[in-house]
Write a protein that holds these residues in place. Structure first.
Motif, mmCIF file in Angstrom:
data_model
loop_
_atom_site.group_PDB
_atom_site.id
_atom_site.type_symbol
_atom_site.label_atom_id
_atom_site.label_comp_id
_atom_site.label_asym_id
_atom_site.label_seq_id
_atom_site.Cartn_x
_atom_site.Cartn_y
_atom_site.Cartn_z
ATOM 1 N N TYR A 347 46.850 39.468 41.977
ATOM 2 C CA TYR A 347 46.956 40.690 42.781
ATOM 3 C C TYR A 347 45.614 41.410 42.786
ATOM 4 O O TYR A 347 44.862 41.332 41.810
ATOM 5 C CB TYR A 347 48.010 41.645 42.208
ATOM 6 C CG TYR A 347 49.421 41.118 42.257
ATOM 7 C CD1 TYR A 347 50.218 41.304 43.385
ATOM 8 C CD2 TYR A 347 49.961 40.436 41.173
ATOM 9 C CE1 TYR A 347 51.512 40.828 43.427
ATOM 10 C CE2 TYR A 347 51.251 39.952 41.203
ATOM 11 C CZ TYR A 347 52.024 40.155 42.339
ATOM 12 O OH TYR A 347 53.302 39.675 42.385
ATOM 13 N N VAL A 348 45.356 42.108 43.861
ATOM 14 C CA VAL A 348 44.199 42.999 43.916
ATOM 15 C C VAL A 348 44.638 44.360 44.445
ATOM 16 O O VAL A 348 45.589 44.464 45.229
ATOM 17 C CB VAL A 348 43.056 42.445 44.796
ATOM 18 C CG1 VAL A 348 42.485 41.174 44.213
ATOM 19 C CG2 VAL A 348 43.516 42.236 46.230
ATOM 20 N N LEU A 349 43.950 45.381 43.973
ATOM 21 C CA LEU A 349 44.170 46.751 44.416
ATOM 22 C C LEU A 349 43.010 47.162 45.295
ATOM 23 O O LEU A 349 41.856 46.884 44.980
ATOM 24 C CB LEU A 349 44.257 47.687 43.205
ATOM 25 C CG LEU A 349 44.467 49.176 43.482
ATOM 26 C CD1 LEU A 349 45.902 49.444 43.909
ATOM 27 C CD2 LEU A 349 44.108 50.017 42.261
ATOM 28 N N LEU A 350 43.314 47.835 46.401
ATOM 29 C CA LEU A 350 42.291 48.412 47.273
ATOM 30 C C LEU A 350 42.321 49.915 47.069
ATOM 31 O O LEU A 350 43.346 50.568 47.296
ATOM 32 C CB LEU A 350 42.587 48.061 48.740
ATOM 33 C CG LEU A 350 41.461 48.338 49.740
ATOM 34 C CD1 LEU A 350 40.283 47.400 49.498
ATOM 35 C CD2 LEU A 350 41.967 48.178 51.173
ATOM 36 N N ILE A 351 41.193 50.475 46.616
ATOM 37 C CA ILE A 351 41.172 51.882 46.222
ATOM 38 C C ILE A 351 39.815 52.490 46.527
ATOM 39 O O ILE A 351 38.783 51.828 46.350
ATOM 40 C CB ILE A 351 41.502 52.012 44.718
ATOM 41 C CG1 ILE A 351 41.602 53.473 44.295
ATOM 42 C CG2 ILE A 351 40.488 51.261 43.860
ATOM 43 C CD1 ILE A 351 42.158 53.644 42.878
ATOM 44 N N PRO A 352 39.764 53.758 46.998
ATOM 45 C CA PRO A 352 38.472 54.417 47.200
ATOM 46 C C PRO A 352 37.684 54.498 45.902
ATOM 47 O O PRO A 352 38.250 54.733 44.827
ATOM 48 C CB PRO A 352 38.869 55.814 47.702
ATOM 49 C CG PRO A 352 40.209 55.630 48.328
ATOM 50 C CD PRO A 352 40.888 54.583 47.485
ATOM 51 N N LYS A 353 36.396 54.302 46.007
ATOM 52 C CA LYS A 353 35.525 54.289 44.832
ATOM 53 C C LYS A 353 35.685 55.549 43.991
ATOM 54 O O LYS A 353 35.795 55.474 42.756
ATOM 55 C CB LYS A 353 34.068 54.152 45.290
ATOM 56 C CG LYS A 353 33.029 54.305 44.202
ATOM 57 C CD LYS A 353 31.621 54.236 44.776
ATOM 58 C CE LYS A 353 30.567 54.470 43.707
ATOM 59 N NZ LYS A 353 29.193 54.420 44.273
ATOM 60 N N ASP A 354 35.731 56.712 44.644
ATOM 61 C CA ASP A 354 35.758 57.965 43.895
ATOM 62 C C ASP A 354 37.136 58.292 43.319
ATOM 63 O O ASP A 354 37.304 59.298 42.641
ATOM 64 C CB ASP A 354 35.262 59.131 44.757
ATOM 65 C CG ASP A 354 36.041 59.277 46.050
ATOM 66 O OD1 ASP A 354 37.053 58.569 46.229
ATOM 67 O OD2 ASP A 354 35.636 60.095 46.904
ATOM 68 N N SER A 355 38.135 57.439 43.560
ATOM 69 C CA SER A 355 39.478 57.667 43.029
ATOM 70 C C SER A 355 39.829 56.746 41.882
ATOM 71 O O SER A 355 40.861 56.932 41.225
ATOM 72 C CB SER A 355 40.524 57.482 44.139
ATOM 73 O OG SER A 355 40.313 58.373 45.206
#
Length: 474
Positions: A347-355
């Protein structure tokens, strides 16, 4: 007459459809002009790069232990420090004969492994002398907490224990006395267990609560100091104190019968106590050297892929339109062609860098607004022993991480920071679904940094990074 009417209706429909199509704009003219919606597709190119990850937040009772080298993904060494859970006002369940302990052992329980299952490794344990901090990042220094001059024990092992027969290994019933759980057993000094038992008799304050117990016994540092080629995926750890008790039972006549019986008392690592995982990645230069073809993922820690969504280009073109669909597909290459090559992350998570920091530190739930996850859709081509098989891959398009629709993420960015390019991290994770009710789904989904070894090479040529954004406006 009916046939002519049907022909007229079909022709009218085709004429209406043709009149509403203009380039890439489709107008749906089913109502007054003011209610008409137009749907538009725009194409953009995103950027991708590989970034080094010095450490990750890993608040977990799972761990990695060992050292391994991969020709592409470099070297990884992992070990951990752990406390042990102790119930309040703990006492031994029975009294040892003459108050004497028989033996003490530490067990490393593992679920699987990466690498050569038959390579010889040596595990060694040290006593922690300074209570652990709640700093769950993986770049800790064990020497800050442990007495590295006084090992408590060591054991040479192979991940696949050849001393266990197939008949024992194949037992499925966990209630069977012979059920086998893979583990590494390390003998500890007898006086270590005797000290703990004596404290239950002479120093009851030690067991007042978890804090007082941690001050008395801060825990153990578990590492390897010999061998390279294998990393265990540790499910948990336990310290077991063996002793002999006078056991009272009834004989056939119902009279008390007393006989010596060997038993034990177990202390476990749990989520209620601290475990600090250390991960050291080296020889990552070839992953971090900029190139036009690939980016990379490696866990635990290691490297992430960074994506840059060009909001400075998207915002002026979309203007006041609403994003309806933004699909993103990350395409992976096949596993490398050598034994014990790393599997892609499940699995991979896609998340904003600053979060990212706050998301993991605060144990947040994946909201499918600013955070999304997906699974790998390819075919793994290794057998249970980590060796390559002759199984053929499906076509390239099936080795992917697919995010079906990130429209909410893009609309969120357009609302709050329309002119700032959106920087996203692709992060290998373990996914956990909880039963607590949230919205209409009936469950919440949380992600934790992947502590198992994995690696993936993602394609980044222009055709792989081209995205389509579908928008509408009434």
């Amino acid at each position: 007459m009916k046939i002519r009417l049907l022909t007229f209706i079909i022709g009218l429909g085709l004429l209406t459809l043709a009149s509403c199509t203009n380039g890439d704009i489709l107008g749906i003219g089913m109502g007054p002009d003011d209610d008409r919606a137009s749907v538009k597709t725009d194409t953009f190119l995103i950027k991708a790069s590989t970034i080094k990850v010095d450490s990750v937040y890993a608040k977990t009772s799972e761990a990695a232990l060992g050292e391994i080298y991969d020709p592409l993904y470099g070297t990884l060494k992992a070990d951990y420090l752990c406390e042990f859970y102790c119930p309040e006002d703990f006492t031994f369940p029975s009294t040892p004969i003459d108050g004497k302990i028989d033996s003490v052992e530490f067990n490393i329980v593992y679920s699987s492994w990466t690498g050569d299952s038959l390579v010889s490794m040596q595990a060694r344990i040290y006593e922690i002398t300074t209570p652990l901090d709640r700093n769950y990042y993986t770049n800790i220094n064990p020497g800050d907490y442990s007495d590295m001059q006084k090992p408590l024990g060591s054991q040479v092992y192979t991940a696949y224990d050849m001393s266990i027969s197939d008949s024992i290994r194949n037992i499925q019933d966990m209630d069977d006395d012979n059920y086998y759980t893979p583990h590494v057993r390390i003998r500890m000094p007898l006086e270590f267990g005797q000290k703990i038992y004596d404290a239950t008799i002479n120093n009851r304050e030690v067991f007042k609560n978890q804090q007082t117990f941690n001050e008395f016994f801060p825990g153990l540092y578990v590492t390897t100091d010999y061998g390279i080629g294998n990393v265990l995926h540790v499910a948990g750890s336990q310290m077991r104190i063996w002793y002999t008790e006078n056991y009272v039972d009834k004989d056939v006549n119902g009279n008390d019968s007393i006989y010596p019986r060997r038993t034990s008392c177990i202390f476990l690592t749990t989520k209620e106590v601290i475990q600090l995982n250390r991960v050291q990645n080296s020889q990552l230069d070839q992953l971090l050297t900029p190139n036009e073809d690939y980016t990379y993922l490696k866990s635990p820690a290691g490297v992430f892929t960074q994506l840059e969504i060009p909001m400075a280009e998207i915002s002026p073109k979309i203007k006041d339109r609403r994003v309806n669909n933004f699909a993103l597909t990350l395409r992976a290459t096949p596993e490398e062609d050598w034994d014990y090559a790393l599997d892609p992350p499940s699995y991979v998570l896609l998340i904003p860098k600053d979060s990212m920091s706050s998301f993991f530190e605060n144990n947040k739930t994946i909201d499918e607004i600013t955070t999304y996850y997906t699974s790998y859709t390819g075919v793994y081509k290794k057998n249970n022993y980590g060796q390559l098989t002759n199984e053929q891959y499906d076509d390239d398009e099936k080795r992917t991480y697919q995010f079906a629709n990130l429209a909410k993420l893009l609309n969120y960015q357009l609302q709050y920071a329309p002119d700032e390019n959106l920087i996203l991290y692709v992060v290998p994770v373990t996914i956990q679904r909880n039963d607590d009710y949230t919205s209409s789904t009936g469950y919440s989904t949380k992600a934790y940094h992947e502590m198992k070894m994995s690696g993936a090479t993602l394609r980044k040529k222009p055709e792989d990074l081209e995205i389509e954004i579908i928008t509408s406006k009434f």
